[in-house]
Design a protein around this motif. Structure first.
Motif, PDB file in Angstrom:
ATOM      1  N   SER A 142      -2.950   1.377   2.242  1.00 57.60           N
ATOM      2  CA  SER A 142      -3.420   1.539   0.859  1.00 57.60           C
ATOM      3  C   SER A 142      -4.314   2.766   0.709  1.00 57.60           C
ATOM      4  CB  SER A 142      -4.147   0.275   0.392  1.00 57.60           C
ATOM      5  OG  SER A 142      -5.415   0.219   0.984  1.00 57.60           O
ATOM      6  N   GLU A 143      -4.922   3.186   1.832  1.00 59.94           N
ATOM      7  CA  GLU A 143      -5.716   4.419   1.757  1.00 59.94           C
ATOM      8  C   GLU A 143      -4.818   5.649   1.616  1.00 59.94           C
ATOM      9  OE1 GLU A 143      -8.331   4.491   5.137  1.00 59.94           O
ATOM     10  OE2 GLU A 143      -9.302   2.639   4.468  1.00 59.94           O
ATOM     11  N   LEU A 144      -3.621   5.504   2.160  1.00 58.12           N
ATOM     12  CA  LEU A 144      -2.691   6.646   2.097  1.00 58.12           C
ATOM     13  C   LEU A 144      -1.849   6.653   0.818  1.00 58.12           C
ATOM     14  CD1 LEU A 144      -1.348   6.627   5.785  1.00 58.12           C
ATOM     15  CD2 LEU A 144      -2.958   8.248   4.783  1.00 58.12           C
ATOM     16  N   LEU A 145      -1.714   5.464   0.223  1.00 57.42           N
ATOM     17  CA  LEU A 145      -0.775   5.357  -0.900  1.00 57.42           C
ATOM     18  C   LEU A 145      -1.030   6.335  -2.051  1.00 57.42           C
ATOM     19  CD1 LEU A 145       0.264   1.617  -1.456  1.00 57.42           C
ATOM     20  CD2 LEU A 145       1.684   3.567  -0.808  1.00 57.42           C
ATOM     21  N   PRO A 146      -2.279   6.461  -2.532  1.00 54.23           N
ATOM     22  CA  PRO A 146      -2.465   7.398  -3.655  1.00 54.23           C
ATOM     23  C   PRO A 146      -1.958   8.801  -3.350  1.00 54.23           C
ATOM     24  CG  PRO A 146      -4.405   6.025  -3.395  1.00 54.23           C
ATOM     25  CD  PRO A 146      -3.517   5.736  -2.206  1.00 54.23           C
ATOM     26  N   ASP A 147      -2.181   9.274  -2.137  1.00 48.62           N
ATOM     27  CA  ASP A 147      -1.675  10.609  -1.802  1.00 48.62           C
ATOM     28  C   ASP A 147      -0.162  10.605  -1.622  1.00 48.62           C
ATOM     29  OD1 ASP A 147      -4.050  12.312  -1.715  1.00 48.62           O
ATOM     30  OD2 ASP A 147      -4.712  10.950  -0.149  1.00 48.62           O
ATOM     31  N   TYR A 148       0.350   9.497  -1.153  1.00 43.75           N
ATOM     32  CA  TYR A 148       1.809   9.362  -1.060  1.00 43.75           C
ATOM     33  C   TYR A 148       2.424   9.487  -2.453  1.00 43.75           C
ATOM     34  CZ  TYR A 148       6.357   7.110  -0.546  1.00 43.75           C
ATOM     35  OH  TYR A 148       7.692   6.839  -0.589  1.00 43.75           O
ATOM     36  N   LEU A 149       1.791   8.847  -3.433  1.00 44.87           N
ATOM     37  CA  LEU A 149       2.320   8.868  -4.798  1.00 44.87           C
ATOM     38  C   LEU A 149       2.285  10.272  -5.399  1.00 44.87           C
ATOM     39  CD1 LEU A 149       0.602   5.603  -6.080  1.00 44.87           C
ATOM     40  CD2 LEU A 149       2.984   5.893  -5.388  1.00 44.87           C
ATOM     41  N   GLN A 150       1.294  11.049  -5.010  1.00 43.03           N
ATOM     42  CA  GLN A 150       1.204  12.426  -5.504  1.00 43.03           C
ATOM     43  C   GLN A 150       2.048  13.369  -4.661  1.00 43.03           C
ATOM     44  OE1 GLN A 150      -0.100  12.469  -8.440  1.00 43.03           O
ATOM     45  NE2 GLN A 150      -2.198  13.179  -8.373  1.00 43.03           N
ATOM     46  N   GLY A 151       2.658  12.849  -3.604  1.00 41.83           N
ATOM     47  CA  GLY A 151       3.457  13.705  -2.726  1.00 41.83           C
ATOM     48  C   GLY A 151       2.634  14.664  -1.902  1.00 41.83           C
ATOM     49  N   SER A 152       1.419  14.296  -1.552  1.00 43.60           N
ATOM     50  CA  SER A 152       0.577  15.247  -0.818  1.00 43.60           C
ATOM     51  C   SER A 152       0.262  14.807   0.615  1.00 43.60           C
ATOM     52  CB  SER A 152      -0.728  15.504  -1.598  1.00 43.60           C
ATOM     53  OG  SER A 152      -1.367  14.302  -1.915  1.00 43.60           O
ATOM     54  N   LEU A 153       1.104  13.936   1.162  1.00 40.97           N
ATOM     55  CA  LEU A 153       0.903  13.553   2.567  1.00 40.97           C
ATOM     56  C   LEU A 153       1.663  14.514   3.486  1.00 40.97           C
ATOM     57  CD1 LEU A 153       1.257   9.653   2.655  1.00 40.97           C
ATOM     58  CD2 LEU A 153      -0.836  11.006   2.785  1.00 40.97           C
ATOM     59  N   SER A 154       1.228  14.560   4.730  1.00 44.13           N
ATOM     60  CA  SER A 154       2.002  15.321   5.726  1.00 44.13           C
ATOM     61  C   SER A 154       3.289  14.545   6.014  1.00 44.13           C
ATOM     62  CB  SER A 154       1.182  15.465   7.009  1.00 44.13           C
ATOM     63  OG  SER A 154       1.099  14.200   7.652  1.00 44.13           O
ATOM     64  N   PRO A 155       4.326  15.241   6.524  1.00 42.84           N
ATOM     65  CA  PRO A 155       5.590  14.533   6.785  1.00 42.84           C
ATOM     66  C   PRO A 155       5.405  13.310   7.690  1.00 42.84           C
ATOM     67  CG  PRO A 155       5.877  16.895   7.032  1.00 42.84           C
ATOM     68  CD  PRO A 155       4.415  16.673   6.802  1.00 42.84           C
ATOM     69  N   ASP A 156       4.534  13.429   8.687  1.00 41.90           N
ATOM     70  CA  ASP A 156       4.283  12.295   9.588  1.00 41.90           C
ATOM     71  C   ASP A 156       3.709  11.101   8.845  1.00 41.90           C
ATOM     72  OD1 ASP A 156       5.260  13.466  11.765  1.00 41.90           O
ATOM     73  OD2 ASP A 156       3.335  13.783  12.815  1.00 41.90           O
ATOM     74  N   GLN A 157       2.683  11.384   8.079  1.00 39.23           N
ATOM     75  CA  GLN A 157       2.038  10.293   7.327  1.00 39.23           C
ATOM     76  C   GLN A 157       3.033   9.664   6.355  1.00 39.23           C
ATOM     77  OE1 GLN A 157      -1.186  12.824   5.892  1.00 39.23           O
ATOM     78  NE2 GLN A 157      -2.674  11.398   6.781  1.00 39.23           N
ATOM     79  N   ARG A 158       3.856  10.529   5.749  1.00 38.65           N
ATOM     80  CA  ARG A 158       4.799  10.009   4.774  1.00 38.65           C
ATOM     81  C   ARG A 158       5.779   9.038   5.438  1.00 38.65           C
ATOM     82  NH1 ARG A 158       7.630  14.564   2.549  1.00 38.65           N
ATOM     83  NH2 ARG A 158       9.426  13.902   3.772  1.00 38.65           N
ATOM     84  N   ARG A 159       6.228   9.415   6.634  1.00 39.95           N
ATOM     85  CA  ARG A 159       7.159   8.526   7.342  1.00 39.95           C
ATOM     86  C   ARG A 159       6.484   7.197   7.668  1.00 39.95           C
ATOM     87  NH1 ARG A 159       8.546  12.262  11.365  1.00 39.95           N
ATOM     88  NH2 ARG A 159       8.717  13.831   9.724  1.00 39.95           N
ATOM     89  N   THR A 160       5.239   7.276   8.101  1.00 37.62           N
ATOM     90  CA  THR A 160       4.499   6.046   8.402  1.00 37.62           C
ATOM     91  C   THR A 160       4.470   5.134   7.179  1.00 37.62           C
ATOM     92  OG1 THR A 160       3.042   7.433   9.733  1.00 37.62           O
ATOM     93  CG2 THR A 160       2.313   5.170   9.313  1.00 37.62           C
ATOM     94  N   VAL A 161       4.138   5.726   6.037  1.00 39.17           N
ATOM     95  CA  VAL A 161       4.052   4.916   4.808  1.00 39.17           C
ATOM     96  C   VAL A 161       5.420   4.339   4.466  1.00 39.17           C
ATOM     97  CG1 VAL A 161       3.639   5.020   2.318  1.00 39.17           C
ATOM     98  CG2 VAL A 161       2.081   6.175   3.870  1.00 39.17           C
ATOM     99  N   GLU A 162       6.449   5.173   4.558  1.00 44.53           N
ATOM    100  CA  GLU A 162       7.783   4.698   4.166  1.00 44.53           C
ATOM    101  C   GLU A 162       8.280   3.570   5.065  1.00 44.53           C
ATOM    102  OE1 GLU A 162       9.859   8.408   3.892  1.00 44.53           O
ATOM    103  OE2 GLU A 162       9.287   8.672   1.773  1.00 44.53           O
ATOM    104  N   THR A 163       7.981   3.676   6.354  1.00 45.89           N
ATOM    105  CA  THR A 163       8.359   2.597   7.273  1.00 45.89           C
ATOM    106  C   THR A 163       7.673   1.292   6.857  1.00 45.89           C
ATOM    107  OG1 THR A 163       8.314   4.275   8.994  1.00 45.89           O
ATOM    108  CG2 THR A 163       8.564   1.982   9.715  1.00 45.89           C
ATOM    109  N   HIS A 164       6.405   1.405   6.534  1.00 48.10           N
ATOM    110  CA  HIS A 164       5.663   0.216   6.114  1.00 48.10           C
ATOM    111  C   HIS A 164       6.240  -0.352   4.806  1.00 48.10           C
ATOM    112  CE1 HIS A 164       2.159  -2.433   5.606  1.00 48.10           C
ATOM    113  NE2 HIS A 164       2.269  -2.145   4.311  1.00 48.10           N
ATOM    114  N   LEU A 165       6.553   0.532   3.897  1.00 43.26           N
ATOM    115  CA  LEU A 165       7.044   0.076   2.581  1.00 43.26           C
ATOM    116  C   LEU A 165       8.325  -0.736   2.722  1.00 43.26           C
ATOM    117  CD1 LEU A 165       6.417   3.177   0.271  1.00 43.26           C
ATOM    118  CD2 LEU A 165       5.121   1.047   0.362  1.00 43.26           C
ATOM    119  N   GLU A 166       9.129  -0.373   3.716  1.00 39.55           N
ATOM    120  CA  GLU A 166      10.394  -1.092   3.895  1.00 39.55           C
ATOM    121  C   GLU A 166      10.180  -2.562   4.235  1.00 39.55           C
ATOM    122  OE1 GLU A 166      12.793   1.062   6.690  1.00 39.55           O
ATOM    123  OE2 GLU A 166      12.751   2.841   5.385  1.00 39.55           O
TER     124      GLU A 166
END
Ligand SMILES: [Zn+2]
Lengths: 268, 181
Positions: free
Chosen positions: A7-31
């Motif tokens: 949830s700490e990463l989500l706001p930046d994920y929503l704005q598209g401002s995460l690094s590719p690594d972080q984004r993958r981490t979030v997407e794996t979790h979202l699944e």
């Protein structure tokens, strides 16, 4: 990772401002996490909310304020004393129609606006002096508005309409002047602005009936469309027969007829 | 049409070219109007507040400093204008459903219903939560700019957005269940 960290990463994920690594981490979790992925879903759903458009007279109102401001700024210091001297004379209306008067009342209006703004900023309740001064200013403003609506220049009348909207409650004389403006003013912009101003006072029975009757009288498609839209905004079902009548008039602009058709179906 | 950056235009306004404010008005009146109308649900008030913002820009134009992002600056003014308005007229009528604009007909009835439920869910949020969502979702403000605007830490902005979304989600679900049963 736990939801808390995600949830700490989500706001930046929503704005598209995460690094590719972080984004993958979030997407794996979202699944695998319904909770977090619903948060993303509601964010995306927000894009469904349509963009709303301000009313058609909004630009004209701005222009009028800009003009009043610029006129006021260039004339304020020079004509201050003239203003006092002339205002005390009985021939105020005549004077207000002169170019000098026009410049000076712009300045005065501005002063009223700033005065109101300053009062608003202060936390203290108004003293009796201030209250008296305020009501004096209100009377003066009405006088000025009434006179502005009778000016030769369309932009001056436009200013008059604009300034009339700064009051929550309309003085009856200002109201009837606005109604007259809506029906008979030669300038389309001024009629549109008058409609805009009047739309704020739809609780007054004359306002609605004037809008309905203006529908039959107006020749400008722009004004016709604005009137139709206003009736739809009010959900004024009594207006239906008038709209029917309008759409049958010969030589009606096709865009207006289309608008009227849509309005009729919306008011069903 | 001019493509000059907002900041350049504002500097010209500051230095006396009031007419350049027209370009900024055209760029910002719709976003600002939407900020206000989605926040208050009142179209008339929203139009008034947009006018007020531009009047204030004229009045306070000397206070604009080069290098200040214009978007952040104008939203600062917009927030103040709203606060001042409600100080003067304590809200009697905020967010009455009938003051909301009619739902625009769209292709699918289901989408239309979702929009309406979403609108209502947004309306059920406390105002500060609704505001932060509007700022980051519709007004294209960066989190840094929102932090400056609200006077809080960047991390606080993230937390608040997360909480606001959680609450919006809850309300939306309640409403969806309510219409399904
Ligand atoms: Zn999770």
């Amino acid at each position: 990772m736990k939801c808390e960290q995600i949830s700490e990463l989500l706001p930046d994920y929503l704005q598209g401002s995460l690094s590719p690594d972080q984004r993958r981490t979030v997407e794996t979790h979202l699944e695998q996490c319904a909770d977090c992925s619903e948060e993303v879903a509601i964010w995306q759903k927000l894009s469904l909310l349509p963009v709303e458009q301000p009313g058609p007279a909004s630009r004209a109102r701005f222009e009028a304020v800009l003009q009043a401001y610029q006129a006021g700024r260039s004339n304020q210091p020079a004509h201050n004393s003239q203003w006092r001297k002339r205002f005390s004379s009985w021939n105020v209306f005549h004077w207000l129609r002169s170019p000098l008067g026009a410049a000076a009342w712009s300045a005065a209006l501005l002063a009223i606006g700033i005065f109101a703004g300053l009062r608003l900023a202060g936390p203290k309740p108004p003293s009796p002096d201030l209250a008296a001064m305020q009501s004096e200013l209100a009377n003066m403003k009405q006088l000025v508005v009434l006179s502005m609506l009778q000016q030769q220049s369309a932009s001056a009348r436009l200013e008059g309409v604009t300034w009339s909207t700064r009051d929550q409650q309309l003085d009856p004389r200002v109201l009837s002047a606005l109604l007259h403006t809506l029906r008979y003013d030669p300038s389309v912009d001024v009629r549109l602005a008058a409609l805009d101003a009047l739309s704020r006072h739809s609780a007054q029975p004359q306002v609605r009936s004037s809008v309905v009757s203006a529908l039959q009288e107006q020749q400008s498609p722009l004004v016709q469309v604005a009137l139709i839209d206003q009736l739809v905004e009010w959900h004024d079902r009594d207006a239906r027969p008038h709209l029917e009548k309008l759409r049958q008039s010969p030589n009606l602009n096709p865009a207006v007829r289309q608008r009227a058709d849509r309005a009729i179906s919306k008011l069903n | 049409m001019t493509l000059a950056p907002d900041e350049d235009l504002m500097l010209q306004v500051r230095d006396g070219a009031g007419e350049m404010l027209g370009v900024l008005f055209d760029r910002y009146q719709t976003p600002l109007f939407n900020f206000y109308s989605k926040l208050t649900g009142d179209r008339t008030l929203s139009e008034d507040l947009v006018q007020e913002v531009f009047l204030r820009i004229l009045k306070y134009r000397q206070s604009y400093r080069p290098g200040t992002p214009f978007r952040a600056w104008i939203y600062q003014i917009a927030r103040n204008a709203r606060v001042d308005h409600f100080r003067k007229f304590p809200r009697q009528t905020a967010l009455e459903p009938e003051m909301l604009p009619p739902v625009v007909p769209s292709d699918s009835a289901q989408e239309q219903q979702e929009v309406e439920l979403l609108r209502r869910a947004l309306r059920m949020l406390p105002e500060d939560k609704r505001e932060i969502l509007l700022l980051c979702r519709f007004q294209e403000l960066k989190y840094e700019e929102i932090a400056a605007l609200l006077g809080c830490e960047l991390n606080t902005v993230r937390t608040r957005i997360h909480r606001a979304l959680q609450e919006l989600r809850k309300s939306f679900h309640q409403l969806t269940k309510g219409t399904a049963s």
